[in-house]
Design a protein around this motif. Structure first.
Motif, short mmCIF file in Angstrom:
data_model
loop_
_atom_site.label_atom_id
_atom_site.label_comp_id
_atom_site.label_asym_id
_atom_site.label_seq_id
_atom_site.Cartn_x
_atom_site.Cartn_y
_atom_site.Cartn_z
N TYR A 150 47.29 -50.51 -29.56
CA TYR A 150 45.97 -51.08 -29.79
C TYR A 150 45.67 -51.06 -31.28
CZ TYR A 150 45.12 -50.61 -24.79
OH TYR A 150 45.19 -50.74 -23.42
N ARG A 178 38.58 -54.11 -31.09
CA ARG A 178 39.80 -53.53 -30.58
C ARG A 178 40.63 -54.67 -30.00
NH1 ARG A 178 38.39 -50.22 -25.94
NH2 ARG A 178 38.48 -52.17 -24.81
N TYR A 234 36.60 -35.64 -31.12
CA TYR A 234 37.57 -35.56 -32.20
C TYR A 234 36.91 -35.06 -33.48
CZ TYR A 234 39.23 -39.37 -29.17
OH TYR A 234 39.59 -40.14 -28.10
N SER A 289 46.53 -45.29 -19.10
CA SER A 289 46.66 -46.72 -19.27
C SER A 289 45.36 -47.44 -18.95
CB SER A 289 47.78 -47.21 -18.36
OG SER A 289 47.93 -48.60 -18.48
N GLY A 290 44.96 -48.28 -19.83
CA GLY A 290 43.78 -49.09 -19.59
C GLY A 290 42.47 -48.40 -19.89
N SER A 291 42.53 -47.18 -20.38
CA SER A 291 41.26 -46.49 -20.61
C SER A 291 41.07 -46.13 -22.06
CB SER A 291 41.20 -45.22 -19.77
OG SER A 291 42.19 -44.32 -20.21
N LEU A 292 41.70 -46.86 -22.94
CA LEU A 292 41.52 -46.58 -24.36
C LEU A 292 40.24 -47.22 -24.83
CD1 LEU A 292 45.12 -46.94 -25.74
CD2 LEU A 292 43.72 -44.92 -25.77
N ASP A 293 39.22 -46.43 -24.88
CA ASP A 293 37.92 -46.93 -25.29
C ASP A 293 37.70 -46.72 -26.77
OD1 ASP A 293 36.79 -45.56 -22.24
OD2 ASP A 293 37.14 -47.67 -22.67
N GLU A 294 36.74 -47.46 -27.28
CA GLU A 294 36.41 -47.29 -28.69
C GLU A 294 35.86 -45.89 -28.92
OE1 GLU A 294 32.81 -50.18 -28.21
OE2 GLU A 294 32.40 -48.91 -29.94
N GLN A 295 36.07 -45.44 -30.13
CA GLN A 295 35.53 -44.14 -30.51
C GLN A 295 34.21 -44.36 -31.22
OE1 GLN A 295 38.27 -41.55 -32.54
NE2 GLN A 295 39.97 -42.14 -31.23
N TYR A 353 37.33 -50.90 -38.31
CA TYR A 353 36.07 -50.18 -38.46
C TYR A 353 35.47 -50.52 -39.81
CZ TYR A 353 36.89 -47.10 -34.45
OH TYR A 353 37.09 -46.61 -33.19
N PHE A 398 31.58 -42.74 -33.79
CA PHE A 398 31.63 -41.74 -34.84
C PHE A 398 30.25 -41.20 -35.18
CE2 PHE A 398 35.98 -41.71 -36.50
CZ PHE A 398 36.53 -42.78 -35.83
N GLY A 399 30.22 -39.95 -35.54
CA GLY A 399 29.01 -39.35 -36.07
C GLY A 399 28.80 -39.79 -37.51
N SER A 452 34.96 -40.44 -27.35
CA SER A 452 35.33 -41.62 -26.57
C SER A 452 35.37 -41.26 -25.10
CB SER A 452 36.68 -42.18 -27.03
OG SER A 452 37.73 -41.32 -26.64
N PHE A 461 42.54 -51.68 -34.25
CA PHE A 461 41.10 -51.60 -34.42
C PHE A 461 40.72 -51.96 -35.85
CE2 PHE A 461 40.03 -48.93 -30.66
CZ PHE A 461 41.30 -48.52 -30.30
N GLU A 466 49.50 -46.27 -26.64
CA GLU A 466 48.93 -46.01 -25.33
C GLU A 466 49.36 -44.66 -24.77
OE1 GLU A 466 50.36 -48.30 -22.06
OE2 GLU A 466 48.33 -48.68 -21.36
N THR A 471 36.13 -37.09 -24.29
CA THR A 471 37.00 -36.72 -25.40
C THR A 471 36.23 -36.71 -26.71
OG1 THR A 471 38.79 -37.84 -24.22
CG2 THR A 471 39.21 -37.22 -26.50
N GLY A 522 37.66 -42.54 -22.96
CA GLY A 522 39.01 -42.54 -22.47
C GLY A 522 39.76 -41.25 -22.75
N SER A 523 40.78 -41.01 -21.95
CA SER A 523 41.64 -39.86 -22.18
C SER A 523 43.07 -40.29 -22.42
CB SER A 523 41.60 -38.91 -20.98
OG SER A 523 42.04 -39.61 -19.81
N GLY A 524 43.26 -41.57 -22.70
CA GLY A 524 44.59 -42.04 -23.07
C GLY A 524 45.40 -42.60 -21.93
N TRP A 537 49.76 -41.74 -26.03
CA TRP A 537 49.14 -40.49 -26.44
C TRP A 537 48.13 -40.05 -25.40
CZ3 TRP A 537 48.66 -42.72 -31.95
CH2 TRP A 537 49.81 -42.36 -32.68
N THR A 538 48.06 -38.76 -25.20
CA THR A 538 47.16 -38.25 -24.15
C THR A 538 45.72 -38.36 -24.57
OG1 THR A 538 47.44 -36.04 -25.05
CG2 THR A 538 48.84 -36.66 -23.19
N SER A 539 45.48 -38.66 -25.77
CA SER A 539 44.12 -38.96 -26.18
C SER A 539 44.15 -40.06 -27.21
CB SER A 539 43.45 -37.71 -26.74
OG SER A 539 42.06 -37.91 -26.85
N ASP A 540 43.02 -40.60 -27.52
CA ASP A 540 42.98 -41.80 -28.35
C ASP A 540 43.13 -41.46 -29.82
OD1 ASP A 540 40.41 -43.50 -26.39
OD2 ASP A 540 42.28 -42.52 -25.87
#
Lengths: 117, 116
Positions: free
Chosen positions: B33, B50, A33, A100-106, B37, A108-109, A94, B35, B97, A31, A96-98, B99-102
């Motif tokens: 969640y 997080r 952004y 459950s349980g896969s919300l990973d940190e993003q 930054y 950034f550039g 990131s 966060f 949680e 993913t 994850g794709s949203g 949302w289909t993306s973060d």
């Protein structure tokens, strides 16, 4: 080794021009952004792509068009630039794709500072 | 609606002082969640922590600590014995949680200036 890279870092252009900002991530993330940070430092999401598909498209003028040629790249093209487009644009990725349980940190550039004159 | 409020726009402290950055959030979700930054003067965004909504345990990482209290919908960040290198803008953010993306909702940030 840069994880999320953006080019250019600075972009100064005239009103009415068309410009692109490129973003690449070498993290193997699914993913990506685009965020816009205005002069007051407020960060707002613009777009999100998951495996080259548009997932989030916030209320952004049609002049902004993201393009994802592959899942490691998410470019931002802006047509007919306006003064109000001046901002810092951040790309992020990131794993994850949203789900459950896969919300990973993003990750950034470094940001692209766009100045429209 | 989801919202993150960082009421402190700017904080100035002298080195070695402790400082707490406030973050208050609004959400109707039971699973979410939070966060923090950091954005130093160089401009990049650096992930700090997080926390999910089911884990109210406070976290400590070196001089950094976080106090999550669901009862007051707050997720405050404390820097102990601040240093000049801590000078930056700090953002609190929230995501749900479902949302289909973060998708992250950011607060407006708190600019911390640490003077020697």
């Amino acid at each position: 080794d840069t994880a999320v890279s953006q080019t250019p870092k600075y972009l100064v252009t005239q009103m009415g021009n068309d410009k692109s900002i490129k973003c690449e991530q070498n993290l193997g993330h699914d993913t990506m952004y685009w965020y816009k940070q205005d002069s007051k430092k407020f960060l707002k999401i613009m777009f999100s792509y998951n495996n080259k598909e548009l997932i989030i498209n916030e209320t952004v003028p049609n002049r902004f068009s993201p393009k994802s040629p592959d899942k490691a790249h998410l470019n931002l093209h802006i047509n007919s630039l306006e003064l109000g487009d001046s901002a810092v644009y951040f790309c992020a990725s990131s794993q994850g794709s949203g789900t459950s349980g896969s919300l990973d940190e993003q990750f950034f550039g470094p940001g692209t500072r766009l100045t429209v004159l | 609606a989801q919202k993150v409020t960082q009421a402190q726009t700017e904080i100035s402290v002298v080195e070695k002082e402790d400082v707490t950055l406030d973050c208050v959030y609004e959400t109707r979700d039971t699973t979410y969640y939070l966060f923090w930054y950091k954005q130093p003067p160089s401009g990049e965004l650096v992930f700090l922590i997080r926390r999910n909504s089911f884990d109210e345990q406070n976290e400590i990482s070196g001089r950094y600590s976080w106090n999550f209290q669901k009862s007051t919908s707050s997720f405050n960040f404390t820097i102990t014995a601040s240093q000049v290198v801590d000078s930056a803008v700090y953002f609190c953010a929230l995501t749900r949680e479902e949302w289909t993306s973060d998708k992250l909702i950011f607060g407006t940030g708190t600019r911390l200036q640490v003077f020697p």
